[in-house]
Design an enzyme around this catalytic site. Structure first.
Site, PDB file in Angstrom:
ATOM      1  N   CYS A 262      30.395  -7.911   6.455  1.00 44.62           N
ATOM      2  CA  CYS A 262      31.636  -8.674   6.601  1.00 44.62           C
ATOM      3  C   CYS A 262      32.786  -7.674   6.546  1.00 44.62           C
ATOM      4  O   CYS A 262      32.549  -6.467   6.676  1.00 44.62           O
ATOM      5  CB  CYS A 262      31.743  -9.805   5.569  1.00 44.62           C
ATOM      6  SG  CYS A 262      31.965  -9.314   3.853  1.00 44.62           S
ATOM      7  N   GLY A 263      34.006  -8.148   6.366  1.00 43.43           N
ATOM      8  CA  GLY A 263      35.142  -7.226   6.402  1.00 43.43           C
ATOM      9  C   GLY A 263      35.080  -6.204   5.286  1.00 43.43           C
ATOM     10  O   GLY A 263      35.178  -4.996   5.510  1.00 43.43           O
TER      11      GLY A 263
ATOM     12  N   HIS B 102      15.510   1.860  -7.297  1.00 41.08           N
ATOM     13  CA  HIS B 102      15.587   1.398  -8.689  1.00 41.08           C
ATOM     14  C   HIS B 102      15.688  -0.123  -8.797  1.00 41.08           C
ATOM     15  O   HIS B 102      15.107  -0.719  -9.704  1.00 41.08           O
ATOM     16  CB  HIS B 102      16.814   1.998  -9.388  1.00 41.08           C
ATOM     17  CG  HIS B 102      16.713   3.476  -9.627  1.00 41.08           C
ATOM     18  ND1 HIS B 102      17.531   4.143 -10.503  1.00 41.08           N
ATOM     19  CD2 HIS B 102      15.895   4.416  -9.085  1.00 41.08           C
ATOM     20  CE1 HIS B 102      17.229   5.441 -10.510  1.00 41.08           C
ATOM     21  NE2 HIS B 102      16.244   5.630  -9.640  1.00 41.08           N
TER      22      HIS B 102
ATOM     23  N   ARG C 284      10.142   1.531 -15.965  1.00 46.45           N
ATOM     24  CA  ARG C 284      11.492   1.172 -16.432  1.00 46.45           C
ATOM     25  C   ARG C 284      12.231   0.325 -15.407  1.00 46.45           C
ATOM     26  O   ARG C 284      13.006  -0.559 -15.766  1.00 46.45           O
ATOM     27  CB  ARG C 284      12.290   2.422 -16.817  1.00 46.45           C
ATOM     28  CG  ARG C 284      12.693   3.326 -15.677  1.00 46.45           C
ATOM     29  CD  ARG C 284      13.364   4.590 -16.207  1.00 46.45           C
ATOM     30  NE  ARG C 284      14.003   5.379 -15.172  1.00 46.45           N
ATOM     31  CZ  ARG C 284      13.361   6.170 -14.322  1.00 46.45           C
ATOM     32  NH1 ARG C 284      12.045   6.273 -14.363  1.00 46.45           N
ATOM     33  NH2 ARG C 284      14.039   6.863 -13.414  1.00 46.45           N
TER      34      ARG C 284
HETATM   35  C1  RB5 Z   1      37.127 -12.361   6.750  1.00 45.01           C
HETATM   36  O1  RB5 Z   1      38.483 -12.277   7.074  1.00 45.01           O
HETATM   37  C2  RB5 Z   1      36.834 -11.645   5.440  1.00 45.01           C
HETATM   38  O2  RB5 Z   1      37.421 -12.357   4.390  1.00 45.01           O
HETATM   39  C3  RB5 Z   1      35.354 -11.485   5.244  1.00 45.01           C
HETATM   40  O3  RB5 Z   1      34.807 -10.818   6.336  1.00 45.01           O
HETATM   41  C4  RB5 Z   1      34.910 -10.676   4.030  1.00 45.01           C
HETATM   42  O4  RB5 Z   1      35.567  -9.450   3.982  1.00 45.01           O
HETATM   43  C5  RB5 Z   1      34.906 -11.343   2.746  1.00 45.01           C
HETATM   44  O5  RB5 Z   1      34.568 -10.732   1.701  1.00 45.01           O
END
Ligand code: RB5
Length: 148
Positions: A66-67, A99, A134
């Site tokens: 994601c972003g 781990h 461990r």
């Molecule tokens: C999308 O704009 C963004 O919020 C998403 O990709 C992500 O980074 C969320 O954690």
């Protein structure tokens, strides 16, 4: 290796580069999209689909983008048996497998450059759980927490 790749609009187009890299290396890819970064979508939808693919053993590991990578790792780790590691360096990437027996690598496409991201992917894919006592002990404790 059977690997799933998924990304929301914030993770696009890094997912396409990751898929290209993994296919070239001979891995079998399940591609959950997105293939259009201009459509605002929701990272939990991708986290859920990819995490459930792990749960039913359709794939061995996943790459979720994601972003920032934060939302993806939070959402995916809600699923039982899913351990999603947000990594911005290669050390964390291989150690998360060795781990912690993590099965999803999360990347932030807006914070990690493409070439570093690909090195992180290679490090994660090449590593495996060492199975040392461990680490098994700690993993067992994590699985106990999952029941709360
Ligand atoms: C999308 O704009 C963004 O919020 C998403 O990709 C992500 O980074 C969320 O954690």
């Amino acid at each position: 290796m059977r690997i799933a790749v998924g990304a929301d609009h914030g993770g696009y187009p890094l997912n396409e580069r990751v898929i290209e890299e993994l296919r070239t290396a001979g891995h079998e890819i399940t591609d959950f999209g997105t293939h259009d970064g201009s459509i605002s979508d929701d990272y939990p939808d991708y986290a859920r689909e990819l995490g459930q693919a792990i749960q039913r053993n359709a794939v061995e590991i996943g790459i979720l983008i994601c972003g920032s990578g934060v939302g993806a790792s939070v959402a995916a780790s809600k699923l039982k048996g899913v351990r999603a590691a947000l990594c911005g360096d290669t050390y964390s990437a291989h150690q998360s497998r060795e781990h912690d027996d993590c099965n999803i690598l999360c990347l932030g496409a807006r914070v990690t450059g493409v070439e570093l991201a690909l090195e992180i992917v290679r490090a994660f894919v090449a590593a495996s759980f060492t199975g040392e006592e461990r680490h098994r002990r700690r993993l067992k404790k994590v699985l106990e927490i999952e029941k709360l």
